[in-house]
Design an enzyme around this catalytic site. Structure first.
Site, PDB file in Angstrom:
ATOM      1  N   LYS A  79      50.281   0.108 -39.582  1.00  0.00           N
ATOM      2  CA  LYS A  79      51.166   0.355 -40.729  1.00  0.00           C
ATOM      3  C   LYS A  79      52.612   0.486 -40.253  1.00  0.00           C
ATOM      4  O   LYS A  79      53.535  -0.044 -40.868  1.00  0.00           O
ATOM      5  CB  LYS A  79      50.709   1.606 -41.486  1.00  0.00           C
ATOM      6  CG  LYS A  79      49.463   1.332 -42.309  1.00  0.00           C
ATOM      7  CD  LYS A  79      48.730   2.568 -42.786  1.00  0.00           C
ATOM      8  CE  LYS A  79      47.379   2.146 -43.372  1.00  0.00           C
ATOM      9  NZ  LYS A  79      46.526   3.259 -43.754  1.00  0.00           N
ATOM     10  N   ASP A 124      49.380   4.882 -51.918  1.00  0.00           N
ATOM     11  CA  ASP A 124      47.958   4.541 -51.816  1.00  0.00           C
ATOM     12  C   ASP A 124      47.339   4.426 -53.216  1.00  0.00           C
ATOM     13  O   ASP A 124      46.231   3.916 -53.366  1.00  0.00           O
ATOM     14  CB  ASP A 124      47.206   5.657 -51.052  1.00  0.00           C
ATOM     15  CG  ASP A 124      46.882   5.254 -49.624  1.00  0.00           C
ATOM     16  OD1 ASP A 124      46.848   4.036 -49.350  1.00  0.00           O
ATOM     17  OD2 ASP A 124      46.674   6.162 -48.791  1.00  0.00           O
ATOM     18  N   GLN A 168      46.743   9.569 -43.874  1.00  0.00           N
ATOM     19  CA  GLN A 168      45.599   8.780 -43.414  1.00  0.00           C
ATOM     20  C   GLN A 168      44.295   9.561 -43.590  1.00  0.00           C
ATOM     21  O   GLN A 168      44.172  10.679 -43.092  1.00  0.00           O
ATOM     22  CB  GLN A 168      45.818   8.402 -41.938  1.00  0.00           C
ATOM     23  CG  GLN A 168      44.803   7.433 -41.389  1.00  0.00           C
ATOM     24  CD  GLN A 168      44.866   6.052 -42.047  1.00  0.00           C
ATOM     25  OE1 GLN A 168      45.931   5.487 -42.229  1.00  0.00           O
ATOM     26  NE2 GLN A 168      43.714   5.528 -42.434  1.00  0.00           N
TER      27      GLN A 168
END
Ligand code: NDP
Length: 283
Positions: free
Chosen positions: A52, A119, A96
């Site tokens: 990322k 997200d 994460q």
């Protein structure tokens, strides 16, 4: 011979367009910023976070990595999210997952401001997806929609079967296919005669985490087959949830693992971050 849908190639095209858009925003003094939080030292999570960061650098985004020890408390993690929520350089925040077991994942998801929730896991964003009025799409299903588009397959009216009903893949995937007027069935571990249901699919999306679960007898000739699974075999190789060698000759299009859905997930995260930067600046 099926069309092999390369997530790497589609990603490359999309990222090139995003890099141009980012450059134009930078000329106006807007630099998209992403903060990634990693708690603990899970090796797979470390790889995802590194990828990322790399994607941010490639596109010209500002990025921050916050690596916290496995013993971080809930209060410490929430305090970091509060700081990032208030930081104008940061447009997107990603924590994460999975988190160490002592942390409350849902509370963490809900602490991220919905406008910075790149997200798209916050209940406010999940609700918006349900209604069909959203800024951010969850990254994996959004990437899959781009891959289906690449095949030229029209979704409207097609029989779509999604195997797997997780909040991050299966459920939102089904919703996006429904928004495009697919006739959608969701299968899960309690589905009766799953092979028969799968065989009806014009578009089959498989996200269960079981290596080579979908065999040739479960696929309708000419189907578009999207394999989300990432499984590590005992010999160390990666494989999907679909028996690729057996299914590829039957399908009209299929995604490989690796190189199919995986690269698209990160590309869609970048797209959401770009969108977040534009929204924060009234674009
Ligand atoms: P989850 O473990 O959260 O969900 C798995 C789903 O599969 C559940 O709904 C479960 O059903 C269903 N399932 C499990 N076994 C069977 C079975 N034998 N028959 C039918 N259904 C079954 O997984 P995720 O959705 O998070 O991930 C799925 C896979 O996709 C994993 O391999 C993961 O690594 C991969 N993945 C890949 C991404 C990418 O970028 N390429 C991103 C995210 C995930 P039930 O609900 O009944 O238990």
């Amino acid at each position: 011979m099926a069309q092999i849908i390369s997530g790497k190639e589609v990603s490359k095209k999309l990222r090139a367009a995003m890099a141009e858009e980012t450059a134009a925003l930078k000329a106006e003094g807007i630099v998209p910023g992403l903060a990634v939080i990693l708690v603990g030292d899970d090796p797979a999570s470390q790889v995802y976070v590194r990828n990322k960061e790399r994607a941010c650098t490639e596109l010209g985004f500002y990025s921050e990595k916050h690596v916290l020890p496995a013993g971080t408390t809930q209060a410490e993690l929430l305090a970091l999210i509060d700081r990032l929520n208030a930081d104008p350089k940061i447009h997107g925040i990603l924590c994460q997952l999975p988190l160490p077991a002592h942390l409350d994942e849902q509370a963490v998801i809900e602490r991220i401001h919905p406008e910075k929730d790149v997200d798209a896991f916050h209940p406010a964003n999940v609700g918006r997806i349900m209604i069909g009025d959203y800024h951010y799409l969850p990254c994996t299903p959004a990437g899959i929609m781009e891959l289906i588009k690449e095949t030229g397959c029209e979704i409207a009216g097609k029989t779509c079967v999604v195997i797997g009903r997780s909040n991050i893949v299966g459920k939102p995937m089904a919703m996006l296919l429904l928004h495009q007027s697919g006739t959608v069935t969701i299968c899960h571990s309690k589905t009766r005669d799953l092979p028969e249901v799968a065989r009806r699919a014009d578009i089959l999306v498989v996200a269960i985490g079981k290596p080579k679960f979908v065999t040739a007898d479960m696929v309708k000739p000419g189907a578009v087959v999207i394999d989300v699974g990432i499984n590590r075999l005992p010999d160390g190789k990666l494989c999907g949830d679909v028996d690729y060698e057996a299914v590829e000759p039957i399908a009209s299009a299929i995604t490989p693992v690796p190189g199919g859905v995986g690269p698209m997930t990160i590309t869609m995260l970048m797209r959401n971050t770009l969108t977040a930067a534009k929204l924060a600046n009234g674009r």
